[in-house]
Design a protein around this motif. Structure first.
Motif, PDB file in Angstrom:
ATOM      1  N   ALA A  14       0.830  -1.214   0.000  1.00 15.12           N
ATOM      2  CA  ALA A  14       0.000   0.000   0.000  1.00 15.12           C
ATOM      3  C   ALA A  14       0.860   1.258   0.000  1.00 15.12           C
ATOM      4  O   ALA A  14       0.494   2.268  -0.602  1.00 15.12           O
ATOM      5  CB  ALA A  14      -0.948  -0.002   1.200  1.00 15.12           C
ATOM      6  N   SER A  25      -5.559   2.496  -6.047  1.00 12.02           N
ATOM      7  CA  SER A  25      -5.077   2.959  -4.753  1.00 12.02           C
ATOM      8  C   SER A  25      -5.550   4.393  -4.555  1.00 12.02           C
ATOM      9  O   SER A  25      -5.509   5.205  -5.484  1.00 12.02           O
ATOM     10  CB  SER A  25      -3.550   2.892  -4.685  1.00 12.02           C
ATOM     11  OG  SER A  25      -3.098   3.235  -3.385  1.00 12.02           O
ATOM     12  N   HIS A  48      -5.486   1.124   3.709  1.00 10.87           N
ATOM     13  CA  HIS A  48      -4.146   1.686   3.916  1.00 10.87           C
ATOM     14  C   HIS A  48      -3.775   1.641   5.395  1.00 10.87           C
ATOM     15  O   HIS A  48      -2.622   1.374   5.729  1.00 10.87           O
ATOM     16  CB  HIS A  48      -4.059   3.122   3.395  1.00 10.87           C
ATOM     17  CG  HIS A  48      -3.756   3.196   1.940  1.00 10.87           C
ATOM     18  ND1 HIS A  48      -2.499   3.034   1.432  1.00 10.87           N
ATOM     19  CD2 HIS A  48      -4.561   3.412   0.878  1.00 10.87           C
ATOM     20  CE1 HIS A  48      -2.524   3.157   0.118  1.00 10.87           C
ATOM     21  NE2 HIS A  48      -3.776   3.385  -0.243  1.00 10.87           N
TER      22      HIS A  48
END
Length: 143
Positions: A14, A25, A48
């Motif tokens: 991440a 993302s 995240h």
């Protein structure tokens, strides 16, 4: 301390510290191809923020997290021409990485997936994985 040094591979992906075939993302989630997919195009969606289980995800983060899971499920179907998806999450038991993650697996009739036995496959190479990630990523733009 980096996410890699902290020991969580999903945090490292991440954060961009470990390579992955990334599908999506943003500030909420990272979505990337599973390196040991049930079927090609199998995506993992991870927050995240490092949390281990669904119970650990703050209530205000549940909606935004699952909105992204929903979008990825639609994109997997559209981008890969799948008839449907299998969306699943393990909490502690069978959770190979102790970081909350949701599996979005492309499904088709008679694909051989039965019950909770998840046979695994492999991508031929990084280029094939990149192609699958690109198809799902492109379909996300249509969701």
């Amino acid at each position: 301390m980096s996410a890699v040094a902290g020991g969580c591979p999903f945090c490292a992906v991440a954060a961009g510290e470990l390579p992955a075939a990334t599908v999506f993302s943003d500030g909420v989630v990272a979505a990337f191809l599973d390196t040991r997919p049930v079927f090609k195009g199998h995506v993992l969606v991870v927050p995240h923020a490092h949390v281990e289980t669904l119970a650990d995800l703050p209530p205000e983060a549940v909606g935004p997290y699952f909105t992204r899971v929903q979008a990825v499920a639609v994109a997997v179907e559209k981008g890969l021409g799948a008839a449907g998806t299998f969306v699943a999450m393990n909490n502690r038991i069978s959770q190979s990485v102790p970081h909350l993650h949701t599996h979005v697996v492309p499904r088709n009739p008679k694909d051989g997936l039965r019950g909770f036995f998840w046979p695994r496959t492999k991508y031929a190479d990084d280029a094939e994985a990149a192609d699958y990630a690109s198809r799902v990523r492109d379909a996300l733009g249509e969701v």
